[in-house]
Scaffold this motif. Structure first.
Motif, PDB file in Angstrom:
ATOM      1  N   ILE A   1       4.263  -1.385 -10.243  1.00 26.17           N
ATOM      2  CA  ILE A   1       4.850  -1.582  -8.747  1.00 26.17           C
ATOM      3  C   ILE A   1       5.939  -2.739  -8.603  1.00 26.17           C
ATOM      4  CG2 ILE A   1       4.308  -2.164  -6.427  1.00 26.17           C
ATOM      5  CD1 ILE A   1       3.211   0.482  -7.278  1.00 26.17           C
TER       6      ILE A   1
ATOM      7  N   VAL B   1      -0.920  -1.847 -11.665  1.00 27.22           N
ATOM      8  CA  VAL B   1      -1.893  -1.421 -11.052  1.00 27.22           C
ATOM      9  C   VAL B   1      -2.963  -0.523 -11.942  1.00 27.22           C
ATOM     10  CG1 VAL B   1      -2.929  -0.749  -8.838  1.00 27.22           C
ATOM     11  CG2 VAL B   1      -0.909  -1.989  -8.884  1.00 27.22           C
TER      12      VAL B   1
ATOM     13  N   CYS C   1       0.820  -1.267   0.022  1.00 24.72           N
ATOM     14  CA  CYS C   1      -0.263   0.010  -0.038  1.00 24.72           C
ATOM     15  C   CYS C   1       0.723   1.269  -0.157  1.00 24.72           C
ATOM     16  CB  CYS C   1      -0.890   0.049   1.113  1.00 24.72           C
ATOM     17  SG  CYS C   1      -2.186   1.346   1.196  1.00 24.72           S
TER      18      CYS C   1
ATOM     19  N   ILE D   1       2.218   1.745  -3.683  1.00 28.11           N
ATOM     20  CA  ILE D   1       1.071   2.536  -4.324  1.00 28.11           C
ATOM     21  C   ILE D   1       1.036   3.834  -4.013  1.00 28.11           C
ATOM     22  CG2 ILE D   1      -1.129   2.119  -4.773  1.00 28.11           C
ATOM     23  CD1 ILE D   1      -1.005  -1.106  -4.378  1.00 28.11           C
TER      24      ILE D   1
END
Length: 267
Positions: free
Chosen positions: A211, A200, A30, A33
């Motif tokens: 990523i 993503v 996370c 991202i």
């Protein structure tokens, strides 16, 4: 200290380490991202609880139920008639609970709409009874205008259902784009391959994020001190095939020799 394995470490599939690894990996994934997202998006963590029925005999919790019983001796209140009284009957509850898992949600900030959901599959998603619940929630999401990304690093359990067989591989990354369903992009790689850099999807016309999952894994592994916790002195993971066992043994021996040399070189 890095993992002896170039890609996913199969020792992490053990129940002794998986839950902690899952939580840490999702967090660092996370973060990676979030660092790459344009300003009109944000990434956060959601949580799912699996409701699994447990044997009540294994629980110590009790809760009083209510039943109507007749008093042994009649009592009177302004008369001679018997009065029914309430007596508790202790019956164990059926406890519905299970593992808690986090996943990633990418939100479009202007309208607070969900754009992409990202999952790191766990044993609870690949074995019953949790598999049925996960697939039900997955199907509900697939009927929405939301991208779904699923990362499967586990060799054990059932793979996700697709209309055609998966390509050869040990790790899988499924990208189901809302505008391309029912088609799904499937990325596959063997255990000996480093974790790849993968896309993503965001809301069109914004380009995909790229990523580096290997970097996410390395951060998770190092900050979780998994090299020290695993030790690599026990038996090899049962999911390794016969041809892979010698390969794994050599990797572990090489890593241990390197760690010993680095330790002896320190003043």
């Amino acid at each position: 200290m890095l993992s002896p394995f170039p890609g996913f470490d199969p020792f992490l599939e053990s129940p002794a380490f998986w839950s902690d690894f899952h939580a840490r990996f999702i967090n660092y994934w996370c973060e990676a991202i979030s660092d790459a997202l344009p300003g009109e998006y944000e990434a956060g963590l959601g949580e799912r609880v699996y409701l699994i029925e447990h044997d009540p005999d294994s629980r110590k919790l009790v809760f009083p139920d209510v039943a109507v019983t007749r008093a042994d001796e009649p009592s009177t209140r302004g008369g001679n008639s018997a009065i029914a009284t309430l007596e508790p009957v202790t019956i164990p509850l059926t406890i519905l609970e299970g593992p808690r898992e986090t996943f990633i949600e990418i939100i479009h900030r202007a309208d607070r709409s969900l754009v992409t959901a990202l999952e790191l599959l766990s044993p609870a998603n690949k074995h019953q009874p949790g598999r049925t619940e996960y697939l039900a929630k997955r199907n509900a999401l697939l009927y929405q205008s939301v991208h779904l990304v699923e990362l499967d690093l586990l060799r054990g359990g059932q793979r996700l259902p697709l209309a055609e067989p998966l390509p050869p591989g040990d790790g899988f990354y499924l990208v189901s784009r809302a505008e391309r369903r029912p088609d799904c992009q499937v990325y596959a790689w063997p255990l000996s391959h480093p974790l790849p850099t993968l896309p993503v999807p965001l809301r069109a016309p914004d380009p995909d994020l790229l990523i580096d999952l290997r970097q996410v894994f390395n951060t998770t592994y190092e900050r979780g001190r998994f090299y020290r916790r695993i030790g690599y002195g026990g038996p090899l993971p049962p999911q390794l095939q016969a041809a892979e066992q010698q390969w794994a043994t050599e990797l572990i021996q090489s890593a241990q020799e390197m760690a010993a040399a680095e330790s002896s070189a320190k003043p």
